[in-house]
Scaffold this motif. Sequence first.
Motif, PDB file in Angstrom:
ATOM      1  N   ASP A 101       1.018  -1.213   0.129  1.00 23.97           N
ATOM      2  CA  ASP A 101      -0.036   0.158   0.068  1.00 23.97           C
ATOM      3  C   ASP A 101       0.817   0.626  -0.076  1.00 23.97           C
ATOM      4  O   ASP A 101       2.135   1.564   0.676  1.00 23.97           O
ATOM      5  N   PRO A 102       0.446   1.639  -0.721  1.00 26.16           N
ATOM      6  CA  PRO A 102       1.744   3.341  -1.028  1.00 26.16           C
ATOM      7  C   PRO A 102       1.099   4.645   0.020  1.00 26.16           C
ATOM      8  O   PRO A 102       2.299   5.056   0.415  1.00 26.16           O
ATOM      9  N   TYR A 103      -0.071   4.258   0.443  1.00 27.28           N
ATOM     10  CA  TYR A 103       0.109   4.954   1.885  1.00 27.28           C
ATOM     11  C   TYR A 103       0.839   4.740   3.055  1.00 27.28           C
ATOM     12  O   TYR A 103       0.791   6.083   3.961  1.00 27.28           O
ATOM     13  N   GLU A 104       0.572   3.406   3.199  1.00 27.89           N
ATOM     14  CA  GLU A 104       1.324   2.845   4.384  1.00 27.89           C
ATOM     15  C   GLU A 104       2.768   2.846   4.230  1.00 27.89           C
ATOM     16  O   GLU A 104       3.672   3.293   5.362  1.00 27.89           O
ATOM     17  N   ARG A 105       3.333   2.679   2.857  1.00 28.61           N
ATOM     18  CA  ARG A 105       4.604   2.656   2.823  1.00 28.61           C
ATOM     19  C   ARG A 105       5.277   4.569   2.859  1.00 28.61           C
ATOM     20  O   ARG A 105       6.252   5.258   4.159  1.00 28.61           O
ATOM     21  N   ALA A 106       4.349   5.688   2.916  1.00 26.41           N
ATOM     22  CA  ALA A 106       4.232   6.922   3.156  1.00 26.41           C
ATOM     23  C   ALA A 106       4.366   7.608   4.798  1.00 26.41           C
ATOM     24  O   ALA A 106       4.737   8.052   4.934  1.00 26.41           O
ATOM     25  N   HIS A 107       3.394   6.364   5.025  1.00 26.42           N
ATOM     26  CA  HIS A 107       2.778   6.701   6.835  1.00 26.42           C
ATOM     27  C   HIS A 107       4.273   5.899   6.783  1.00 26.42           C
ATOM     28  O   HIS A 107       4.733   7.103   7.861  1.00 26.42           O
ATOM     29  N   ALA A 150      -3.126   3.308   8.399  1.00 24.76           N
ATOM     30  CA  ALA A 150      -2.498   5.483   7.471  1.00 24.76           C
ATOM     31  C   ALA A 150      -3.606   6.141   7.202  1.00 24.76           C
ATOM     32  O   ALA A 150      -4.453   5.315   6.882  1.00 24.76           O
ATOM     33  N   PRO A 151      -3.088   7.024   7.527  1.00 28.20           N
ATOM     34  CA  PRO A 151      -4.118   8.143   6.416  1.00 28.20           C
ATOM     35  C   PRO A 151      -3.908   8.196   5.249  1.00 28.20           C
ATOM     36  O   PRO A 151      -3.347   7.822   4.730  1.00 28.20           O
ATOM     37  N   ARG A 152      -5.415   8.196   4.602  1.00 21.05           N
ATOM     38  CA  ARG A 152      -5.450   8.436   3.301  1.00 21.05           C
ATOM     39  C   ARG A 152      -6.189   9.547   2.965  1.00 21.05           C
ATOM     40  O   ARG A 152      -6.621  10.004   3.801  1.00 21.05           O
ATOM     41  N   PRO A 153      -5.748  10.375   2.185  1.00 16.95           N
ATOM     42  CA  PRO A 153      -6.118  11.407   1.023  1.00 16.95           C
ATOM     43  C   PRO A 153      -7.831  11.298   1.331  1.00 16.95           C
ATOM     44  O   PRO A 153      -8.590  10.476   0.907  1.00 16.95           O
ATOM     45  N   ARG A 201       7.111   8.666   6.603  1.00 15.14           N
ATOM     46  CA  ARG A 201       6.995   9.957   8.575  1.00 15.14           C
ATOM     47  C   ARG A 201       7.434   9.012   9.255  1.00 15.14           C
ATOM     48  O   ARG A 201       8.174  10.192  10.204  1.00 15.14           O
TER      49      ARG A 201
END
Length: 317
Positions: A212-218, A272-275, A221
Amino acid sequence: MSGNTITRPAPPTTAAVAAVPAGAADRPLAQSRAARELSLKRSELDLAVHLGCVRTVPDEGGGGRRVARSEIDRLRAEEGFPQTLRARVQAVGSKDAAAILEVAPTRFVRLARLGLVTPVKFYLNRYRAVVWLYLADEVRRFAADENNAPWLTGRLPQELRTQLDDGLDLRPRNWRGRHLGFLLRQAEDPWARAAAPASLLDPVHLAEIVRDPYERAHLNRHRPPRTDQGPTDSPAARLTGTIMTADDPDEIEWLRADLRQALVEARAHRLAPRPRRKEPAPRPARNVKRPANRPETPGPASEKRHGLLGWLTRRHP
């Protein structure tokens, strides 16, 4: 006068006490101030925090970690302070470590490459060569252990000499294992704990585990800062990145398994947060047909038509 002598400050005056905000004496100290309070160099305090000798707390203002006044008082009350604390964080290079073991520096390096002594930190010198440092206290304990006497005298077994000749060097892997322990001790959030093993995997392995790209981004951070020297694409940064990235198959598999388990705990704690999804635009109102029996609204045109009909039907004299 000895450099370790601590001069006690004079008692504050009434005016000075009045100028101090309420509760300021209980606020955690910045690490630079804590180093002075503990008679340590800043590099020594960093290592003490790394080893867990000095406990830190998060800065409520987001400015990094700090040291509570109670922790300063605890350490200063220890017997032999500050010498005992400084001895715990004394780091030495290969030459000094070899002197402690009473062996040649080349032999100590071979022992370290075999994983018998674990580095505590490293840096790059001006020639971009990796310089490994070791805890002097650990080297002393290694020398005092009678079971290690065969490693200090005589020839190494042929199998080990062959591995060394083939390039065996366990120093980076052992340092990463020690560094991972430090990251996990500092992590106070499940996502930060998951970011610890993730920071030691290359992007390919990380993407295989975290699809999941949003989890990788989280995770990025929460990724701990790296000690890269110079710009990201500089030779020094690339070399440092190589040391901080797992390359042994067994180590990689262990980190992948650790990351999988950490992700399960992190997702259970908080996703993980998502837009946010954009709300669809409102559809335009359709034309509504008026009922057949609805009287026409009077207007200028209808008034003109009714007046013409009245004139035609009017009887003329």
